[in-house]
Scaffold this active site. Structure first.
Site, PDB file in Angstrom:
ATOM      1  N   GLU A   1      19.228  11.573  11.140  1.00 54.52           N
ATOM      2  CA  GLU A   1      18.305  11.513  10.082  1.00 54.52           C
ATOM      3  C   GLU A   1      17.815  10.294   9.722  1.00 54.52           C
ATOM      4  O   GLU A   1      16.655  10.070   9.569  1.00 54.52           O
ATOM      5  CB  GLU A   1      19.125  11.933   8.709  1.00 54.52           C
ATOM      6  CG  GLU A   1      18.005  12.382   7.709  1.00 54.52           C
ATOM      7  CD  GLU A   1      17.684  11.057   6.662  1.00 54.52           C
ATOM      8  OE1 GLU A   1      16.742  11.373   5.938  1.00 54.52           O
ATOM      9  OE2 GLU A   1      18.378  10.059   6.897  1.00 54.52           O
ATOM     10  N   GLU A   2      18.768   9.060  10.078  1.00 56.89           N
ATOM     11  CA  GLU A   2      18.274   7.675   9.869  1.00 56.89           C
ATOM     12  C   GLU A   2      17.485   6.996  10.881  1.00 56.89           C
ATOM     13  O   GLU A   2      17.208   5.846  10.853  1.00 56.89           O
ATOM     14  CB  GLU A   2      19.487   6.903   9.460  1.00 56.89           C
ATOM     15  CG  GLU A   2      20.152   7.416   8.254  1.00 56.89           C
ATOM     16  CD  GLU A   2      19.618   7.009   7.051  1.00 56.89           C
ATOM     17  OE1 GLU A   2      18.401   6.195   6.998  1.00 56.89           O
ATOM     18  OE2 GLU A   2      20.207   7.029   6.039  1.00 56.89           O
TER      19      GLU A   2
ATOM     20  N   GLU B   1      20.919  14.460  -0.579  1.00 58.51           N
ATOM     21  CA  GLU B   1      20.608  12.970  -0.849  1.00 58.51           C
ATOM     22  C   GLU B   1      20.876  12.345  -2.365  1.00 58.51           C
ATOM     23  O   GLU B   1      20.922  13.193  -3.124  1.00 58.51           O
ATOM     24  CB  GLU B   1      18.836  12.616  -0.680  1.00 58.51           C
ATOM     25  CG  GLU B   1      18.539  12.999   0.747  1.00 58.51           C
ATOM     26  CD  GLU B   1      19.187  11.783   1.846  1.00 58.51           C
ATOM     27  OE1 GLU B   1      19.349  10.540   1.420  1.00 58.51           O
ATOM     28  OE2 GLU B   1      18.947  11.985   2.922  1.00 58.51           O
TER      29      GLU B   1
ATOM     30  N   ASP C   1      24.965  10.945   9.651  1.00 50.35           N
ATOM     31  CA  ASP C   1      24.705   9.700  10.240  1.00 50.35           C
ATOM     32  C   ASP C   1      24.265   8.813   9.082  1.00 50.35           C
ATOM     33  O   ASP C   1      24.110   8.920   8.134  1.00 50.35           O
ATOM     34  CB  ASP C   1      23.612   9.765  11.389  1.00 50.35           C
ATOM     35  CG  ASP C   1      22.190   9.983  10.669  1.00 50.35           C
ATOM     36  OD1 ASP C   1      22.398  11.019   9.679  1.00 50.35           O
ATOM     37  OD2 ASP C   1      21.463   9.305  11.079  1.00 50.35           O
TER      38      ASP C   1
ATOM     39  N   ASP D   1      24.687   7.083   0.804  1.00 48.95           N
ATOM     40  CA  ASP D   1      23.439   7.817   1.902  1.00 48.95           C
ATOM     41  C   ASP D   1      24.161   8.078   3.306  1.00 48.95           C
ATOM     42  O   ASP D   1      24.156   7.165   4.102  1.00 48.95           O
ATOM     43  CB  ASP D   1      22.280   6.661   1.978  1.00 48.95           C
ATOM     44  CG  ASP D   1      21.271   7.077   2.768  1.00 48.95           C
ATOM     45  OD1 ASP D   1      21.092   8.459   2.781  1.00 48.95           O
ATOM     46  OD2 ASP D   1      20.394   6.161   2.971  1.00 48.95           O
TER      47      ASP D   1
END
Length: 354
Positions: free
Chosen positions: A121-122, A145, A68, A90
């Site tokens: 995750e965001e 990352e 995501d 990212d």
């Protein structure tokens, strides 16, 4: 098509599939199909994560990225050796590098390697990573990352988020009535003062308060405010004390802590770190370590799995979430070689994972 170009096409095709948090399905489907074509066992798990695997049994190496992105469309284009687009840094760049490296290991003699493109995750849910906690017990974990191709991230700050709401009867502005917005500002200032004495010269070791959202309303008979306060905290920070203080200071407002993550610092003396450093040096790099002031799924999976862990991936993290987000393609390709060398070292003999 050359292997390098094939790996670049994989990244570009993944980036072209817009996937803000909770809207990852198209990107997940694409990545699963792409990993299947590359000879991996690929599927979508119960949480909606994209999963690709090679090998079977133990030991088990996990590479967990996230598929995501934050919202906002950055037009996808290649220009001067760079690929622009939302998620190039990212963190679809690291995730595509994971999938590309794993495709070199479709046949391994012993052990298993798993790549996961985690969802959400965001956002505070971290749905994809939390789903994995009780379903895997890997021997070591790569977190996808952006560290830069020649660096390894060993630390992340934790995060506490507060959702604030207050609605109250309206009153004439000429009186001594305190507006809802002013009460929210009072809370922000109180928390800021609370942590002011806890700052150090190190940004990583200091708490940092952010006002992420602030919206007021006036409906005639009532007026109100909605705000979101975000606190980045170093490892070992007293989260219970912080939450208790904020709750007490909030008074009559509604306040909810929607995310609570401890900061984490991983050991440098592990087989995983040695494997990454070897891979970077083989590519001509001089490896360095980083501690990030943001937060990642490493804060969830590290404490849960208690195994060697580090974050690695191509890209300049200062470009995260920006309108100019892009990745240098040569560095992306170098990171694939680093990961391939690291995985080869870890799977060469079982002793490399002990």
């Amino acid at each position: 098509m050359s292997r390098d170009r094939d790996d670049i096409v994989l990244l570009r095709d993944l980036v072209e599939r817009y996937s803000p948090s909770t809207q990852e399905r198209e990107a997940v489907t694409f990545l699963v199909e792409a990993m299947d074509r590359r000879g991996l066992r690929a599927y979508v798990d119960e949480a909606g994560n994209a999963v690709g695997e090679a090998g079977r049994g133990e030991p088990h190496i996990a590479l967990v990225g996230h598929i995501d992105t934050v919202p906002g469309i950055v037009p996808v284009r290649e220009e001067s050796g760079r690929l622009y687009g939302r998620g190039t840094v990212d963190a679809k760049g690291p995730l595509a590098a994971f999938a590309s490296a794993l495709s070199r290991f479709t046949e391994i003699d012993s052990g298993r390697i798993t790549v996961v493109g985690a969802v959400e995750e965001e956002c505070p849910t971290s749905k994809g990573a939390r789903h994995l906690v009780d379903r895997m017990r890997p021997d070591c974990v790569f977190i996808g990352e952006p560290s830069g191709w020649d660096s390894v991230t060993i630390g992340y700050k934790g995060h506490v988020g507060f959702d604030y709401r207050l609605e109250q009867p309206n009153a004439h502005h000429a009186g001594d009535h305190k507006r809802a917005a002013e009460r929210a500002i009072d809370l922000y200032n109180a928390v800021q003062a609370h942590v002011a004495g806890q700052t150090t010269e190190s940004e990583f070791e200091s708490p940092r308060l952010e006002l992420r959202r602030f919206n007021t309303s006036d409906e005639g008979l009532t007026e109100g405010v909605e705000a979101y306060f975000s606190m980045r905290v170093p490892p070992g920070y007293d989260l219970d004390g912080l939450i208790g203080f904020v709750t007490e200071q909030a008074g009559p407002s509604e306040i909810a802590c929607d995310q609570r993550l401890e900061g984490v610092v991983a050991s440098k003396n592990t087989p995983l770190i040695r494997a990454l450093l070897r891979g970077i040096r083989q590519e001509g790099g001089r490896p360095t370590f980083k501690k990030k002031t943001g937060t990642s799924d490493m804060c969830i999976l590290g404490p849960a799995w208690k195994c060697p862990i580090a974050a690695y991936g191509p890209g300049d993290s200062s470009l995260d979430h920006t309108p100019e987000e892009h990745i240098v393609l040569d560095e992306y390709l170098r990171s694939i070689e680093v990961l391939t060398a690291a995985l080869r070292y870890l799977t060469n003999t079982r002793s490399n994972l002990t």
